[in-house]
Design a protein around this motif. Structure first.
Motif, PDB file in Angstrom:
ATOM      1  N   SER A 127       5.860  -4.338  -3.884  1.00  0.00           N
ATOM      2  CA  SER A 127       6.075  -4.169  -2.305  1.00  0.00           C
ATOM      3  C   SER A 127       7.851  -3.732  -1.949  1.00  0.00           C
ATOM      4  O   SER A 127       8.202  -2.818  -2.426  1.00  0.00           O
ATOM      5  N   HIS A 128       8.386  -4.523  -1.284  1.00  0.00           N
ATOM      6  CA  HIS A 128       9.748  -4.499  -1.084  1.00  0.00           C
ATOM      7  C   HIS A 128      10.493  -4.471  -2.558  1.00  0.00           C
ATOM      8  O   HIS A 128      11.303  -3.571  -2.678  1.00  0.00           O
ATOM      9  N   VAL A 153       6.802  -0.184  -1.340  1.00  0.00           N
ATOM     10  CA  VAL A 153       7.166   0.398  -0.201  1.00  0.00           C
ATOM     11  C   VAL A 153       8.000   2.023  -0.403  1.00  0.00           C
ATOM     12  O   VAL A 153       8.884   1.798  -1.325  1.00  0.00           O
ATOM     13  N   ARG A 159       6.393   4.583   7.359  1.00  0.00           N
ATOM     14  CA  ARG A 159       6.141   3.181   7.555  1.00  0.00           C
ATOM     15  C   ARG A 159       6.348   2.773   9.264  1.00  0.00           C
ATOM     16  O   ARG A 159       5.825   2.098   9.539  1.00  0.00           O
ATOM     17  N   LYS A 163       3.583   0.799  11.607  1.00  0.00           N
ATOM     18  CA  LYS A 163       3.901  -0.568  11.592  1.00  0.00           C
ATOM     19  C   LYS A 163       4.073  -1.060  13.368  1.00  0.00           C
ATOM     20  O   LYS A 163       4.263  -0.207  14.191  1.00  0.00           O
ATOM     21  N   SER A 192      14.409   5.512   1.334  1.00  0.00           N
ATOM     22  CA  SER A 192      13.151   5.795   0.760  1.00  0.00           C
ATOM     23  C   SER A 192      12.883   6.451  -0.353  1.00  0.00           C
ATOM     24  O   SER A 192      13.369   7.574  -0.627  1.00  0.00           O
ATOM     25  N   THR A 208      -1.049   1.159  -7.360  1.00  0.00           N
ATOM     26  CA  THR A 208      -1.441   1.026  -5.637  1.00  0.00           C
ATOM     27  C   THR A 208      -2.826   0.866  -5.630  1.00  0.00           C
ATOM     28  O   THR A 208      -3.651   1.082  -6.437  1.00  0.00           O
ATOM     29  N   ASP A 212      -4.780  -1.393   0.506  1.00  0.00           N
ATOM     30  CA  ASP A 212      -3.570  -2.165   0.727  1.00  0.00           C
ATOM     31  C   ASP A 212      -3.390  -2.354   2.138  1.00  0.00           C
ATOM     32  O   ASP A 212      -3.287  -1.354   3.092  1.00  0.00           O
ATOM     33  N   ASP A 214      -0.628  -3.931   3.867  1.00  0.00           N
ATOM     34  CA  ASP A 214       0.722  -3.894   4.149  1.00  0.00           C
ATOM     35  C   ASP A 214       1.327  -2.842   3.848  1.00  0.00           C
ATOM     36  O   ASP A 214       1.734  -2.031   4.541  1.00  0.00           O
ATOM     37  N   VAL A 215       1.229  -2.117   2.627  1.00  0.00           N
ATOM     38  CA  VAL A 215       1.846  -0.794   2.422  1.00  0.00           C
ATOM     39  C   VAL A 215       0.685   0.178   2.212  1.00  0.00           C
ATOM     40  O   VAL A 215      -0.085   0.208   1.294  1.00  0.00           O
ATOM     41  N   GLU A 219       1.798   6.068   1.806  1.00  0.00           N
ATOM     42  CA  GLU A 219       3.338   5.884   1.241  1.00  0.00           C
ATOM     43  C   GLU A 219       3.295   6.180  -0.205  1.00  0.00           C
ATOM     44  O   GLU A 219       4.448   6.923  -0.341  1.00  0.00           O
ATOM     45  N   HIS A 246      -3.167  -5.871  -1.110  1.00  0.00           N
ATOM     46  CA  HIS A 246      -1.705  -5.748  -1.455  1.00  0.00           C
ATOM     47  C   HIS A 246      -1.274  -6.738  -2.620  1.00  0.00           C
ATOM     48  O   HIS A 246      -0.203  -6.327  -3.314  1.00  0.00           O
TER      49      HIS A 246
END
Length: 278
Positions: A127-128, A153, A159, A163, A192, A208, A212, A214-215, A219, A246
């Motif tokens: 993720s992050h 991400v 994003r 969001k 990014s 991935t 997912d 969340d992300v 992306e 995720h």
């Protein structure tokens, strides 16, 4: 352990004493209990996720698996991490100086542990943490031998489009980027991975899943397209509706364990740990 990273990007009172001092950071360090005397160990930089996350007990199984293979591990608590007070929380610099905070943790390990091999260093995160992994590889291509980015991400411009307003507000806050993507799209692109894909020089595995929550997979697809357009060599796998979304390969299902085994086998090809998984 405690070490220093770059000074803050946003300083409320730049003329105050110490206003531009390096930021004091914390990291957790781990060594395998069983290791031959005199053996040099490969290092994994394990990067936590979350906008304001921290290295918590959800990483214990991954940590146990890495140590069992013979890796030394450093887990930096980069600026903006939770648990170090309001001022530290507000130092967040998503896709910015946090990348150098993590790299400084790598440097500290090598400077302070003679039994860690500087020629066998990998970095991984989800993720992050996956974004920070990718940006580290792009910024320091010769300092890492391999990287793994799980559900990373990848595209802050995209994003911000899907969001909520509350999420976007965390980025445009005065103590953070200070502008929206509409006001400064280039700043969001600079942070990014998808917009910096041409910088990749290091072996990389990306995972991935299509579900997912969340992300969004779009992306990661943008990153993959960018890497291919730049002619970069990498490996990737997009799972189809993997249970857990995720978190799909960070939980304790059979699929998650199989996926992590694939990750560890990829790392081992480049880092040669003493006890690689089969």
């Amino acid at each position: 352990m405690r070490y220093t990273g770059p000074p803050p990007r946003v300083v409320k009172n730049p003329t105050a004493p110490g206003a531009n001092n390096p930021v004091v950071l914390t990291a957790y360090t781990f060594m395998p209990r069983k290791r031959p005397a005199g053996a040099r160990l490969p290092l994994v930089v394990l990067v936590h996720g979350g906008i304001h996350g921290n290295f918590d007990t959800s990483y214990i199984h991954t940590l146990r698996e890495l140590l069992g293979q013979g890796y030394a591990v450093v887990a930096p608590e980069y600026r903006g991490s939770t648990g170090y007070g309001r001022d530290f929380w507000r130092l967040i610099d998503y896709g910015g100086l946090e990348v150098e905070d993590v790299f400084a943790g790598r440097q500290w390990m090598l400077e302070n542990h003679d039994n860690v091999d500087p020629a066998r260093v990998g970095i991984m995160g989800w993720s992050h943490g996956g974004l920070i992994t990718l940006m580290n590889l792009f910024a320091h291509p010769t300092e890492y031998q391999v990287g793994y980015a799980g559900v990373p991400v990848c595209d802050l411009v995209a994003r911000m489009g899907y969001k909520s307003q509350g999420y976007r507000d965390q980025f445009s806050a005065p103590y953070h980027i200070g502008k929206t993507a509409e006001e400064d799209v280039n700043e969001y692109k600079r942070r990014s991975p998808a917009w910096n894909a041409d910088k990749l020089q290091t072996p990389l595995l990306i995972h991935t899943t299509t579900n997912d929550e969340d992300v969004n997979v779009l992306e990661v697809e943008n990153l993959i397209k960018g890497l291919k357009a730049a002619g970069r060599k990498f490996e990737h796998k997009i799972y189809k509706d993997a249970p857990g979304g995720h978190e799909f390969n960070r939980i304790d299902t059979k699929l998650a364990r199989e996926s992590r085994t694939e990750v560890y086998q990829f790392l081992a090809k480049h880092l040669s740990p003493l006890g690689p998984v089969k």
